[in-house]
Design a protein around this motif. Structure first.
Motif, PDB file in Angstrom:
ATOM      1  N   PRO A 116      36.843  42.956  39.655  1.00 37.55           N
ATOM      2  CA  PRO A 116      37.846  44.012  39.804  1.00 37.55           C
ATOM      3  C   PRO A 116      37.905  44.876  38.544  1.00 37.55           C
ATOM      4  CG  PRO A 116      38.740  41.872  40.442  1.00 37.55           C
ATOM      5  CD  PRO A 116      37.433  41.615  39.769  1.00 37.55           C
ATOM      6  N   ARG A 117      38.108  46.148  38.748  1.00 42.58           N
ATOM      7  CA  ARG A 117      38.187  47.080  37.622  1.00 42.58           C
ATOM      8  C   ARG A 117      39.300  46.676  36.640  1.00 42.58           C
ATOM      9  NH1 ARG A 117      37.058  51.123  40.212  1.00 42.58           N
ATOM     10  NH2 ARG A 117      35.147  51.834  39.234  1.00 42.58           N
TER      11      ARG A 117
ATOM     12  N   THR B 227      42.429  43.814  44.517  1.00 48.14           N
ATOM     13  CA  THR B 227      41.289  44.427  45.178  1.00 48.14           C
ATOM     14  C   THR B 227      41.246  44.090  46.658  1.00 48.14           C
ATOM     15  OG1 THR B 227      40.039  44.378  43.137  1.00 48.14           O
ATOM     16  CG2 THR B 227      38.793  44.614  45.167  1.00 48.14           C
ATOM     17  N   LYS B 228      41.297  45.125  47.476  1.00 49.21           N
ATOM     18  CA  LYS B 228      41.190  44.947  48.920  1.00 49.21           C
ATOM     19  C   LYS B 228      40.097  45.826  49.509  1.00 49.21           C
ATOM     20  CE  LYS B 228      46.028  43.611  49.352  1.00 49.21           C
ATOM     21  NZ  LYS B 228      47.367  43.936  49.906  1.00 49.21           N
ATOM     22  N   GLN B 229      39.464  46.622  48.653  1.00 43.43           N
ATOM     23  CA  GLN B 229      38.339  47.438  49.092  1.00 43.43           C
ATOM     24  C   GLN B 229      37.467  47.729  47.887  1.00 43.43           C
ATOM     25  OE1 GLN B 229      41.272  50.510  50.370  1.00 43.43           O
ATOM     26  NE2 GLN B 229      39.840  51.925  49.419  1.00 43.43           N
ATOM     27  N   LEU B 230      36.237  48.162  48.175  1.00 45.72           N
ATOM     28  CA  LEU B 230      35.281  48.390  47.093  1.00 45.72           C
ATOM     29  C   LEU B 230      35.731  49.499  46.154  1.00 45.72           C
ATOM     30  CD1 LEU B 230      31.826  48.160  48.912  1.00 45.72           C
ATOM     31  CD2 LEU B 230      32.806  46.523  47.313  1.00 45.72           C
TER      32      LEU B 230
ATOM     33  N   ILE C 153      30.140  36.956  40.725  1.00 44.43           N
ATOM     34  CA  ILE C 153      31.154  37.595  41.567  1.00 44.43           C
ATOM     35  C   ILE C 153      32.493  36.987  41.168  1.00 44.43           C
ATOM     36  CG2 ILE C 153      31.921  38.055  43.919  1.00 44.43           C
ATOM     37  CD1 ILE C 153      29.018  37.699  44.820  1.00 44.43           C
ATOM     38  N   ALA C 154      33.263  37.727  40.389  1.00 42.54           N
ATOM     39  CA  ALA C 154      34.436  37.177  39.712  1.00 42.54           C
ATOM     40  C   ALA C 154      35.726  37.729  40.308  1.00 42.54           C
ATOM     41  CB  ALA C 154      34.373  37.500  38.223  1.00 42.54           C
ATOM     42  N   ASN C 155      36.439  36.849  40.996  1.00 41.65           N
ATOM     43  CA  ASN C 155      37.745  37.197  41.557  1.00 41.65           C
ATOM     44  C   ASN C 155      37.676  38.403  42.496  1.00 41.65           C
ATOM     45  OD1 ASN C 155      40.497  36.774  41.941  1.00 41.65           O
ATOM     46  ND2 ASN C 155      41.053  38.232  40.331  1.00 41.65           N
ATOM     47  N   VAL C 156      36.616  38.484  43.249  1.00 41.50           N
ATOM     48  CA  VAL C 156      36.449  39.556  44.234  1.00 41.50           C
ATOM     49  C   VAL C 156      36.449  38.936  45.622  1.00 41.50           C
ATOM     50  CG1 VAL C 156      34.925  41.355  45.116  1.00 41.50           C
ATOM     51  CG2 VAL C 156      35.137  41.004  42.650  1.00 41.50           C
ATOM     52  N   PRO C 157      37.331  39.379  46.516  1.00 41.95           N
ATOM     53  CA  PRO C 157      37.339  38.824  47.874  1.00 41.95           C
ATOM     54  C   PRO C 157      35.990  39.046  48.565  1.00 41.95           C
ATOM     55  CG  PRO C 157      39.307  40.156  47.457  1.00 41.95           C
ATOM     56  CD  PRO C 157      38.378  40.389  46.312  1.00 41.95           C
TER      57      PRO C 157
ATOM     58  N   LEU D 172      27.026  33.029  40.813  1.00 37.38           N
ATOM     59  CA  LEU D 172      28.186  32.321  40.297  1.00 37.38           C
ATOM     60  C   LEU D 172      29.436  32.982  40.856  1.00 37.38           C
ATOM     61  CD1 LEU D 172      29.793  30.398  38.456  1.00 37.38           C
ATOM     62  CD2 LEU D 172      29.444  32.027  36.582  1.00 37.38           C
ATOM     63  N   PHE D 173      30.190  32.219  41.646  1.00 39.68           N
ATOM     64  CA  PHE D 173      31.469  32.693  42.146  1.00 39.68           C
ATOM     65  C   PHE D 173      32.585  32.141  41.255  1.00 39.68           C
ATOM     66  CE2 PHE D 173      28.985  33.144  46.035  1.00 39.68           C
ATOM     67  CZ  PHE D 173      29.483  34.327  46.596  1.00 39.68           C
ATOM     68  N   VAL D 174      33.490  33.024  40.811  1.00 41.22           N
ATOM     69  CA  VAL D 174      34.651  32.593  40.045  1.00 41.22           C
ATOM     70  C   VAL D 174      35.901  32.953  40.844  1.00 41.22           C
ATOM     71  CG1 VAL D 174      35.846  32.684  37.825  1.00 41.22           C
ATOM     72  CG2 VAL D 174      33.373  33.100  37.935  1.00 41.22           C
ATOM     73  N   TYR D 175      36.814  32.007  40.943  1.00 45.13           N
ATOM     74  CA  TYR D 175      38.029  32.185  41.747  1.00 45.13           C
ATOM     75  C   TYR D 175      37.672  32.505  43.209  1.00 45.13           C
ATOM     76  CZ  TYR D 175      41.068  32.341  37.607  1.00 45.13           C
ATOM     77  OH  TYR D 175      41.764  32.031  36.467  1.00 45.13           O
ATOM     78  N   ALA D 176      36.794  31.734  43.779  1.00 41.75           N
ATOM     79  CA  ALA D 176      36.394  31.965  45.173  1.00 41.75           C
ATOM     80  C   ALA D 176      37.214  31.086  46.111  1.00 41.75           C
ATOM     81  CB  ALA D 176      34.916  31.647  45.353  1.00 41.75           C
ATOM     82  N   PRO D 177      37.750  31.651  47.178  1.00 37.38           N
ATOM     83  CA  PRO D 177      38.498  30.832  48.141  1.00 37.38           C
ATOM     84  C   PRO D 177      37.563  29.914  48.922  1.00 37.38           C
ATOM     85  CG  PRO D 177      38.300  33.097  48.914  1.00 37.38           C
ATOM     86  CD  PRO D 177      37.767  33.087  47.521  1.00 37.38           C
TER      87      PRO D 177
END
Length: 938
Positions: free
Chosen positions: A65-66, A93-96, A131-135, A158-163
Motif C-alpha cells: 500500500p502507498r 487498500t481496496k483497489q489498485l 506482497i505486503a499487506n495487500v488484499p 513472500l506474503f506479509v499479513y496475508a489472510p
C-alpha cells in the motif's frame, strides 16, 4: 491632468496583449516521482546488515500500500537490495489505484495505470516478489496468474499479513518448483504506516522486527540466512539547527499542518521529525486530550486542538441546553489538558462551520428558539406595531409571535424569512461565543477561533463575518484561487480581525496548489495580506495525495517549494512586515450580511452551500438578478489591480460612523441597507466622500422588503422606476467628465433597466436606451452609479480585456477622490511608452502592498498567475519621492532613486525596503529594530 481617449487605448491594449500565445495557467497534480517510487533519501536510525558469502544482491519487487511504503525504505537502508516497488491504492487498500472519491486526480495513479505499471514489473525475473499487506482479491485473474507464474518458474513469493483465504488459494496453485512464504503476526494489525512489521514504540523493538523481515526475505529467496550479519547502528540524517521559539511580543510566520495522527509508533515519530525539518511548527485540528497535549510537547510542537465541531450543525442544537452543557464540559477538559503542557497555539471550534442546510436542519421552532426569536425581533423593531407593519400581521403582543414553517423558504413578503435568517445567523455566532468563553474560563490567554471559515449560504449560519471576527482571535480561511468569487472571505478576515488575532490561509494538497508557481506564490501572498500563518492540508499518512510527504517520507515537490519560500520569509522578513503597519488606502468595500440574504432572494443560489460554487452556468439564467459575492470579488480584484489596498467595511462599522476614515465607499450589489446606514452614507458623500455602486443598490429595507424607490437614488442622481434586470446587453461609456474623456465599449452586461436620470449625468448607455455610468455631485462629494455588474471582471482580466473598465474606476479614485497610488508599477518597454498611456501601461494583475515602520517602508509586489499572459516583463517602479532602495530578496542595494526598473514574472514576489538614509549592511536584519531582534538572531 491627463486626457485619455480610452476607446483607442483599449483597442491598443487588446492588440498588444492579444498576440500572446502562452496558454493560461491550469492546475496540475504532479506528485511524481516520489509518489510512485521509494527512495532512501530520508535516513532514519537503523542497523546496517551485510552478507558474508559475497552473493549478488537480492532482486526484489515490492507490492505494498502507498501509505506504508516507508517500510520499504526502512528495509532497504538496512539491507542492500536491487529493488523496485509498485505502490497500491491508499491507506485501506481496496483497489489498485486511488479511490475515485478523494476529490483529486493524480496522473499515473488510476487503477488502469497502476495495473500497467505492475504488469510491466511482472515481466522481469525477481529473486522474490513481496506482497505486503495487500488484499489478494484486488488483483484481477490475469494479474494473479502473472504473479503465481513467477513461482511456477522457480521464483519466490513472500506474503506479509496475508489472510487465510490467500494461503488456501495460493497453495492449490503453486507447484513444488516455486517457493511461497508467509510472514504473519497473529492478532496484530499492521497500522497504516506498516506493511512489513507490527507497530513498535521503541527503536529496539523495531530493529527486532526488521531483523525478522530480513531473515524471512532471505529464507523466501532460498538464500543462506546464516550469511546475514547485523552491523553497527547508523544514525539519522543531521537535523538542521532548530529555529528559536517565537516570543509572544513579536509576530512571526508559522507553518501549520493538518493533524498527522499521533501515537507512540516509531514510524509516526520519524514522520513528525521529517515534517519538523521542513519547517512545520504547529499541528492543527488535532486531538483534544491530555495525551495529545503531552505528545506535542515531546517534539517541541504546538497544537490547535479540534475543541468543538460546528460543521453542518442542526439549528435546533443552538438552543439545546443539554447539548451546550456537554459541549462546555468537553471544551473545559480540552483547555485543561493543553494549558497543563502549554502546547496550544490556539483552539479551533471547528472546520468549515455552518448550519446544516437541509430544510429540516436549518429550521427550528423549539420553545427556546421561539423565546430567543421574540427577543431578537423586539430588539430589532422596538414596537410590535412596527413588526406588524413590516410582516403584514396583527400580533397583539410579542408573546404571540411564532416561528412558522413558511419562514424556512422566502414568501411573497420576505421579511419574516429575512428576520428569521438574521436570527439564526446571530444564534450561530452565539454558540461560538459560548464555546470561546468556556475555553477562556480555563485558559484565559488562549486564542480561540475557527478554520476553513467562510460565508457559505443564506442557510449556513456564518453570514456575519464581522460579528464573528469580534468574537474570535484565530481565523483561518480558504484563498479560493480558482473559484475567485469566494475570495472576499479572506479580505473580511484581515479587515475585521482584532489586533493579535492569528490569521491563516489553507493551502497544500489541493489540486489547484500543486504547480511550482502556486506553491511559491501563496506564502508571499499570505504574508503581504498581513496573515501570520500558512496552513498545509495535510500532514497525514504519506500516500494520501493531499499529504505534505511522499510515501517514503520525502517531501512532495509542491510542499518542498512552499517550504523554501517559508524558510526565506522566516529569515527576518516576517518580523519586518508583520510588526510594521500595513498601509490601507482610504477605500472601503461594503460588507453587508443583509445584502447577502437579499442576493439569495434574487438568485436562489444561497440555498447551496457553495453559493456560486460549481454552478457557474446559473449566472446566465435570465431570471437571476445577481449576487453580492461576485460583485464583491469584481470590485476587490479591480481595486487590487489598480495598485490600491482597501478594507471591507461592515454595516455595524458604518453605523458607528467609521466612514470618517474613508474617502471612497464601494457598494457591491448592496440591495438591503439599514436606516442608519443610509443616513451615514448621505453624510459621507455630503462632506466630500465618493460613493460607487453597481446596480440594484438600496432597493430593499433592512428586513429584505422591496421598496418603491431606491434608498440612495437621491445621492446617485437618478430614479429607479423598476428594479428589473436584463442580461447580455451591449453598451458604451462615452463622453467627458472633468479632464477625462471616455469611449469604452462593453459586451455581455447585466444592467438595471428601470433607471431614469434626474440630477446626475449619464456618460454611457446600453441596449434599450438604458443609462449606465451615472455621475452625480451631492454636497461636497460625488456618487457614481455604474448600473451594470462586475461579475465578468475576473474573466475579462484573465484575457487581458479589463483595462477600459479598470481605468474608468481608476480615474474616479485618482481625480475625484484624490487618492494617488503609493507606488506605480508600469510596463517599461519603449513600445508601450507614448502619450496615450500617460506615464505607461499599469502592469496588469499586479498587487502592491506597503508596510510602514517609522520612516522605513516595505513594498511587496506580486503578479497573479491566473492570466493568459504568462511572460516575464520589464517594469518601471515609480516612488512618490527619492529613497534609498534595497531589494530584500536579492539582498542588493538598488540605489538612491525615485524610479527604478525590474523584471517581473507571474507568481514571483518582490520585496523592497525604502529608507531615507543609506545603511551599511544590506542583510534583512539591518532593518530590524531592537524590539524585534533577540540575542542569537542573525
Amino acid at each position: 491632468m491627463k486626457k485619455i481617449f480610452l476607446g483607442i487605448w483599449l483597442s491598443a491594449v487588446m492588440f498588444l496583449f492579444g498576440n500572446f500565445a502562452i496558454a493560461a495557467w491550469s492546475p496540475m497534480v504532479d506528485l511524481s516521482p516520489g509518489y510512485f517510487e521509494v527512495s532512501q533519501d530520508v535516513v532514519t536510525p537503523h542497523i546496517k546488515w551485510t552478507i558474508s558469502d559475497n552473493n549478488e544482491r537480492l532482486k526484489v519487487l515490492f507490492i505494498c500500500p502507498r501509505s506504508s511504503a516507508r517500510e520499504i525504505a526502512e528495509l532497504t537502508q538496512r539491507l542492500d537490495l536491487n529493488y523496485e516497488a509498485v505502490l497500491i491504492g491508499w491507506i485501506d487498500t481496496k483497489q489498485l489505484g486511488l479511490p475515485n472519491n478523494i476529490g483529486v486526480d493524480v496522473p499515473g495513479a488510476s487503477d488502469a495505470e497502476t495495473k500497467i505499471r505492475l504488469d510491466e514489473r511482472l515481466k522481469v525475473k525477481y529473486d522474490v516478489i513481496v506482497i505486503a499487506n495487500v488484499p489478494w482479491d484486488i488483483f484481477n485473474p490475469d494479474t494473479k496468474e502473472k504473479i503465481l507464474n513467477h513461482a511456477r518458474k522457480e521464483g519466490n513469493i513472500l506474503f506479509v499479513y496475508a489472510p487465510a483465504s490467500v494461503k488456501e488459494e495460493v497453495n492449490r496453485i503453486i507447484t513444488e518448483k516455486g517457493r511461497v512464504t508467509f510472514l504473519d503476526y497473529p492478532g496484530i494489525l499492521p497500522g497504516q504506516l506498516h506493511c512489513l512489521t507490527p507497530p513498535a514504540e521503541s527503536i529496539d523493538d523495531y530493529e527486532k522486527s526488521m531483523g525478522m523481515v530480513i531473515r524471512t526475505l532471505f529464507q523466501a529467496a532460498n538464500r543462506n540466512v546464516s550469511s546475514l550479519i547485523p552491523g553497527k547502528a547508523v544514525e539519522s540524517q543531521p537535523k538542521p539547527k532548530a529555529e528559536k521559539k517565537k516570543t509572544t511580543a513579536v509576530r512571526a510566520f508559522s507553518l501549520v499542518a493538518w493533524d498527522p495522527g499521533m501515537g507512540e509508533d516509531i514510524l509516526q515519530k520519524y514522520l513528525i521529525e521529517e515534517e519538523k525539518k521542513w519547517g512545520i511548527d504547529t499541528y492543527s485540528n488535532c486531538g483534544t486530550n491530555e495525551y495529545v497535549a503531552g505528545w506535542l510537547s515531546q517534539f517541541g510542537m504546538k497544537g490547535i486542538p479540534y475543541a468543538a465541531y460546528f460543521h453542518a450543525i442542526e439549528a435546533k442544537k443552538l438552543f439545546d441546553e443539554e447539548f451546550k452543557t456537554e459541549l462546555q464540559k468537553k471544551l473545559k477538559d480540552c483547555a485543561r489538558a493543553f494549558k497543563k503542557y502549554r502546547t496550544a497555539a490556539a483552539y479551533t471550534l471547528g472546520d468549515e462551520n455552518y448550519i446544516n442546510i437541509s430544510p429540516e436542519g436549518r429550521f427550528t421552532d423549539t420553545p427556546a428558539a421561539i423565546k430567543g426569536f421574540r427577543q431578537f425581533l423586539q430588539n430589532s423593531y422596538g414596537q410590535i406595531e412596527d413588526l406588524n407593519t413590516e410582516w403584514e400581521t396583527s400580533y397583539a403582543r410579542w408573546e404571540d409571535v411564532q416561528i412558522t414553517k413558511d419562514m424556512n423558504e422566502p414568501q411573497q413578503n420576505p421579511s419574516p424569512w429575512f428576520d428569521y435568517r438574521l436570527f439564526i445567523d446571530k444564534s450561530f455566532n452565539e454558540i461560538h461565543r459560548f464555546a470561546r468563553d468556556a475555553i477562556k474560563e480555563i485558559d484565559p490567554d488562549a486564542r480561540v477561533g475557527a478554520d476553513g471559515l467562510e460565508q457559505f449560504s443564506s442557510y449556513g449560519g456564518t453570514n456575519n463575518l464581522w460579528e464573528l471576527a469580534q468574537l474570535l482571535d484565530m481565523i483561518n480561511v480558504y484563498p479560493y484561487w480558482i473559484h475567485s468569487e469566494k475570495g472576499f472571505n479572506l479580505h473580511a478576515a484581515r479587515s475585521f480581525a482584532k489586533p493579535g488575532t492569528m490569521l491563516g490561509i489553507w493551502m497544500g494538497g489541493y489540486p489547484d496548489d500543486r504547480s511550482e508557481t502556486v506553491a511559491r506564490f501563496l506564502p508571499w501572498k499570505t504574508l503581504f495580506w498581513g496573515f501570520d500563518s500558512m496552513w498545509w492540508f495535510n500532514a497525514g499518512a504519506p500516500g494520501n495525495p493531499y499529504s505534505a510527504l511522499n510515501p517514503d517520507f520525502t517531501p512532495t515537490k509542491s510542499f518542498a517549494q512552499t517550504c523554501e519560500e517559508v524558510r526565506e520569509i522566516r529569515q527576518g522578513i516576517d518580523k519586518l512586515l508583520l510588526n510594521a503597519t500595513r498601509q490601507i488606502d482610504k477605500i472601503g468595500i461594503h460588507y453587508s450580511q443583509r445584502s447577502w440574504h437579499a442576493s439569495t432572494l434574487d438568485s436562489g443560489i444561497g440555498n447551496h452551500i457553495n453559493n456560486k460554487g460549481v454552478y457557474a452556468t446559473k449566472w446566465d439564467n435570465p431570471l437571476l438578478m445577481g449576487h453580492s459575492i461576485v460583485s464583491m470579488e469584481g470590485f476587490i480584484t479591480a481595486i487590487l489591480d489598480m495598485g490600491y489596498q482597501f478594507n471591507m467595511i461592515a454595516t455595524e462599522q458604518i453605523e458607528k460612523e467609521e466612514l470618517n476614515n474613508y474617502k471612497v465607499l464601494i457598494l457591491p450589489f448592496s440591495e438591503s441597507l439599514t436606516e442608519t446606514e443610509v443616513v451615514r452614507m448621505k453624510e459621507f458623500v455630503k462632506r466630500g466622500g465618493v460613493l460607487i455602486g453597481d446596480y440594484r443598490i438600496g432597493i430593499r429595507n433592512e428586513h429584505g422588503k422591496i421598496l418603491k424607490n431606491g434608498l440612495l437614488d437621491e445621492i446617485f442622481g437618478m430614479d429607479q422606476k423598476s428594479f428589473d434586470v436584463a442580461k447580455h446587453r451591449h453598451g458604451v461609456i462615452s463622453g467627458a467628465y472633468g479632464n477625462e474623456y471616455y469611449n469604452v465599449p462593453f459586451e455581455d452586461l447585466t444592467v438595471g433597466t428601470g433607471i431614469t436620470v434626474t440630477s446626475g449625468t449619464a456618460l454611457g448607455i446600453a441596449e434599450g436606451n438604458v443609462p449606465i455610468f451615472i455621475i452625480n455631485k451631492y454636497g461636497d462629494g460625488t456618487a457614481v452609479y455604474l448600473n451594470f455588474g462586475l461579475e465578468n471582471y475576473f474573466v475579462m482580466r484573465s484575457k487581458g480585456e479589463e483595462f477600459g473598465l479598470k481605468e474608468i474606476l481608476h480615474n474616479i479614485i485618482i481625480d475625484v477622490a484624490d487618492i494617488k497610488e503609493r507606488i506605480k508599477v508600469l510596463r517599461a518597454q519603449e513600445q508601450y511608452q507614448n502619450a496615450m498611456f500617460h506615464m505607461g501601461i499599469p502592469e496588469p494583475a499586479t498587487e502592491v502592498t506597503v508596510f510602514k515602520d517609522g520612516e522605513i517602508e516595505y513594498v511587496g509586489i506580486i503578479k497573479d498567475y491566473r492570466i493568459e499572459d504568462q511572460g516575464m516583463h520589464r517594469l518601471r517602479i515609480l516612488l512618490p519621492q527619492r529613497r534609498h532602495v534595497y531589494d530584500l530578496r536579492l539582498k542588493e542595494y538598488v540605489g538612491y532613486v525615485e524610479e527604478f526598473e525590474t523584471s517581473l514574472s507571474v507568481g514571483k514576489a518582490q520585496l523592497y525596503a525604502l529608507v531615507p538614509q543609506k545603511i551599511k549592511e544590506v542583510d534583512v536584519v539591518g532593518f530590524l529594530s531592537n524590539k524585534y531582534s533577540r540575542p542569537g538572531d542573525k
